[in-house]
Every structure is written in C-alpha cells, then in structure tokens.
Design an enzyme around this catalytic site. Structure first.
Site, mmCIF file in Angstrom:
data_model
loop_
_atom_site.group_PDB
_atom_site.id
_atom_site.type_symbol
_atom_site.label_atom_id
_atom_site.label_comp_id
_atom_site.label_asym_id
_atom_site.label_seq_id
_atom_site.Cartn_x
_atom_site.Cartn_y
_atom_site.Cartn_z
ATOM 1 N N HIS A 19 0.840 -1.218 0.000
ATOM 2 C CA HIS A 19 0.000 0.000 0.000
ATOM 3 C C HIS A 19 0.869 1.260 0.000
ATOM 4 C CE1 HIS A 19 -3.259 -2.775 1.301
ATOM 5 N NE2 HIS A 19 -2.278 -3.303 2.039
ATOM 6 N N SER A 50 16.200 22.060 -15.989
ATOM 7 C CA SER A 50 15.062 22.936 -16.261
ATOM 8 C C SER A 50 15.582 24.232 -16.847
ATOM 9 C CB SER A 50 14.300 23.211 -14.968
ATOM 10 O OG SER A 50 13.573 24.425 -15.074
ATOM 11 N N LYS A 72 17.359 21.937 -10.878
ATOM 12 C CA LYS A 72 16.602 20.738 -11.248
ATOM 13 C C LYS A 72 17.423 19.661 -11.930
ATOM 14 C CE LYS A 72 12.061 20.911 -11.158
ATOM 15 N NZ LYS A 72 11.275 19.855 -10.557
ATOM 16 N N GLU A 82 10.100 9.050 -16.844
ATOM 17 C CA GLU A 82 8.742 9.543 -17.123
ATOM 18 C C GLU A 82 8.314 9.182 -18.537
ATOM 19 O OE1 GLU A 82 8.183 13.745 -15.310
ATOM 20 O OE2 GLU A 82 10.322 13.455 -15.598
ATOM 21 N N TYR A 104 -9.039 -12.621 -46.452
ATOM 22 C CA TYR A 104 -8.410 -11.305 -46.350
ATOM 23 C C TYR A 104 -9.424 -10.178 -46.501
ATOM 24 C CZ TYR A 104 -5.456 -7.280 -47.449
ATOM 25 O OH TYR A 104 -4.866 -6.046 -47.451
#
Ligand code: ARG
Length: 459
Positions: free
Chosen positions: A157, A278, A284, A291, A318
């Site tokens: 959790h 950045s 940064k 990501e 097809y």
C-alpha cells in the site's frame, strides 16, 4: 489511366483521395527486405517445380538482388500510385528485366505475400526485443549483486511494511522480464509457420512446394490451412500483447525511479546522461527518461487495442482492413526498443544511496512482524495474540514517539509480562533482513543465491 498491375477491367484511374486512403507504401516499405526474401524463395520454388523456366527465374532473382541494393543505397523511388511494397518491387522488376517479371506472381497473391512478409518482420522484432530485454536483465542483475546487503523499506500500500534489500527488489524485475521473454519465445514458436502458397485464399492449382519455401525462409513448416494463413494476425497481436506486458513492467519500474529520485525519498541518484535540467530552475535534475518510459507504455497498449479492434468481426478471408495492422506494430516495436534500452542505461548508471535507504527503515515500526514472530517463537503465543500484543506495543511506541527498538523493556512488560530482554535481538533491521532466509526471500545470502541462479537462467 488504369493500374498496370490489375487494371485490365478498369478504364479509369482512382480518385486522388482513393489513392491516399489506399496507399500503404509510406509505411510498408519497411517490409522491403522480407518482401524480396519471400519473392526469391517463391521464385526458386517455381523454378524447381518447373512452373517457370530456369532462364526467367534467374533473371528474376538477379533483378530482385538489384532492387535490394537500390533500396539499401537509397536509390529506389517509391511510388504511392503503386500502393504498396509488393507492387513497387514488382513494377521495378518489370522495368529492370521486362516480361519475365510478370511470371514471379504465378501461384501467389499479395494476400499470402503480405502475410509472409509481416510474419518475417514480426519474427525479427521479437528477436530484437528479446535481446534488449536480456540486456536490461543483465543491468538489473549487476545492480542486485552490488546491493545484496543494501537495506531499504519494503512497502505494501506504499506504506512501510518490512525491511528488504535493494538487490532483492531489483531481482523482482529480473523475474518479470524473464517471463516476458518466455512470452516472446512462445509467440515466436507459434508465429513461425509459413503462409506462402496459400495464394489469395484457397491455395492454387499449380504444383507448388510449400515446405520448400517455408524452409528457405526459416519457418518450421507450412501453415496447415490456406484460409487461416491469409486471414489471421494473431501473431502480431501476441507480439503486441507480450510487448504491452513488458511496457507495463517498465512503467512500474519507471514509476519507482521517479519516486525514488524525489527529494522525500532520495533513495537513488540517476546519472546526468539520463536526466534533464530545467530552463528556469537551475537546481533541477528531472528523471525524464523514466517519465517517458512510463508515458510510452500508453502507446504500446494503444497499439494492441488498435489491432484487436481492427480484427474483431472481420469475416474470412483477407479484408483490406488488415492493412491497418502494420503501423501500430511498427510503432510499438520502435517504442519498446527505445524504452527497454533507455531503462537499461538508467539502471546501469544508477547510484543507490544506502544511508538514505536505511534511514527510511526507521519510520513505520518496520520490524513489528519480527516482534510478533518472536512472541510466537520464544513465548509460544498463538500468532493472532502475538499480532495483538505487537499492535499494542506499536501504539505504545507511537505515544512515546520512539521506535520499537527504543521502547524500554518495562513498558513492553506492562503489555505482556513474559517479554524479556532477548526481544531486542530481532528489532534491528539488519537482523530482520538476515532472518528471512526462506527460498526466494530477502536475506543477503538468499539474494546472492538468486543472483547466481538468475545469471544462469537468463544471461
Ligand atoms: N498492402 C496490402 C496489405 O497490407 C497487401 C495485400 C493486398 N491485397 C489485396 N488483395 N488488395 O494488406
């Protein structure tokens, strides 16, 4: 003017928009090498079966080699009017060698031709992906070996649960990727049958040898049913399904890297090569590659959905709908390769921060399970009662604002009089980790054994 490949019954050419919706050459030129290999195998078979003459066959083979060289040198002009890769190659062949070119398409249709080309292409993509995933496994195994004793919190959790080692955590992904590779190799085995010779849908009256072309193209055998051979794209769906599961595994690992590089965790540091700065905030260092991998998983899953929906409800044999099979597969293959490779680089370069990982284990009463187990082992309490006693001790520690190991013995005895000083021997995270020596468990010697087995199984 009508099409030179099938224009016999036509007096007018296609509308401009018809050409645009119909043409696939923009993407299926990727199949050129498979198309030429398939045509050469077909041609040799036609020669051997005396369906075409030796002289015509030799001209065709030479012409196909020339075309391959032209395409690879970038000298080939692809023409959208010729629809697809198959007709672009055949039209060029006819320019190069004249009338004999027209004999290549004997006992063949674009339907079995494209099914063959695409199977060969997906087979190559499966192999490339398998190799890349193996590379990622190698990077994870190296990190696991280096971090067999690096203690960190394990979570359920996303709440602190029990201490584990970072090496153990990395090896979890090695196992997932091992099953992924199993799915790729299962898909490859089912894919590896030859549609060539199914012709348009029904087979052919020419005395062809389907086993010969199958063998020549590295297939295990000829597909058993000509209708099936030209109609199904389940091999591409399996590639996308296995690829989607890989993408999900990558995405979960990517998410953990994003989390672990967050300042609140600071568990690991990514190298400069896999992060970005950045343009406004000078401090940064963003985990962009992680990501992007997390984000790109959506494209791969989308590709699977796209082809599933395309195939759903298509009657045999097809249908032109099936021309829509290629772009999602090509995009997913590129996306998977770049994602797996970037993940490998990120993992290989990653620096763990053992101090931060260990510090995170002091929160959340992480050895509570060890305490409960001790009450069972040493005092003979039933586990449910031990669970309850431990819960009270956690509440006590929470009130006192200290960790379980810092709770005075007297306070513990107020809850359960039988507790003695021996209890402190299980309250350290080092002992907790070292004690979990069951097969596949998190103890450092188990992790080292898992590393050794993983090297043998996967590398
Ligand atoms: N470009 C077509 C495809 O990708 C090749 C097969 C075309 N066959 C046909 N009968 N029109 O599916």
């Amino acid at each position: 003017s009508a099409n030179s490949m099938w224009g016999g019954r036509f007096s007018e050419g296609p509308a401009e928009v018809m050409e645009r919706i119909n043409a696939s050459i923009g993407f299926d030129k990727k199949l050129y090498a498979q198309d030429i290999a398939g045509s050469k195998a077909h041609c040799r078979m036609l020669m051997k079966q005396k369906i075409i003459s030796k002289q015509d066959g030799e001209q065709i083979l030479k012409g196909l080699d020339t075309i391959l060289r032209e395409i690879e040198a970038g000298d080939f002009v692809f023409d959208a009017k010729l629809e697809d890769i198959h007709m672009n190659v055949e039209a060029r062949l006819s320019t190069l060698i004249g009338a004999a070119a027209g004999r290549l398409h004997t006992a063949r249709s674009r339907n079995d031709q494209v099914a063959t080309d695409f199977r060969l292409w997906v087979r190559g993509a499966l192999d490339d992906l398998d190799l890349a995933v193996q590379g990622l496994q190698a990077a994870l195994i190296d990190q696991a070996a280096a971090n067999a004793e690096t203690i960190m919190p394990g979570y359920t959790h996303l709440q602190v649960a029990q201490p584990v080692t970072l090496g153990h955590h990395f090896l979890a992904y090695v196992e997932m990727l091992g099953r992924d590779r199993g799915r790729l190799s299962d898909a490859r085995a089912r894919l590896n049958e030859s549609p060539l010779g199914a012709a348009a849908l029904a087979g052919t009256a020419f005395p062809i040898d389907r086993e010969m072309t199958a063998r020549e193209l590295g297939f295990d055998r000829a597909m058993a049913n000509s209708l099936d051979a030209v109609s199904d794209r389940d091999f591409a769906l399996e590639f996308l399904a296995a690829g989607s599961i890989i993408a999900i595994h990558l995405s979960r690992l990517a998410e953990e890297l994003v989390l672990w590089t967050n300042q609140g965790f600071a568990f690991v540091e990514l190298s400069d090569s896999f992060t970005t700065g950045s343009s406004i905030m000078p401090q940064k260092k963003n985990p962009d590659a992680a990501e992007l991998i997390r984000g790109k998983s959506g494209r791969v899953i989308g590709a699977l959905n796209s082809l599933l929906v395309t195939m759903k409800g298509l009657p045999l044999a097809y249908g032109k709908d099936m021309q829509e099979d290629k772009e999602p597969v090509f995009d997913a293959a590129d996306t998977l390769l770049v994602s797996v490779t970037a993940m490998q680089g990120m993992i290989a370069d990653l620096k763990a921060r053992p101090d931060k990982l260990l510090a995170a284990t002091t929160a959340g009463f992480i050895t509570a399970t060890d305490l409960a187990d001790w009450l069972v082992r040493e005092l003979g309490l039933p586990f449910r009662q031990a669970h309850h006693v431990t819960g009270s001790l956690v509440a006590e520690a929470e009130r006192a604002g200290c960790d379980l190991a810092e709770l005075p013995l007297s306070k513990m005895q107020a809850v359960e009089p039988a507790i003695h000083g021996g209890v402190f021997s299980v309250l350290s995270v080092e002992k907790a980790v070292a004690s979990r020596r069951s097969y596949g468990g998190t103890a450092p010697d188990q992790v080292r054994a898992q590393v050794a087995r993983a090297r043998e199984r996967f590398l």
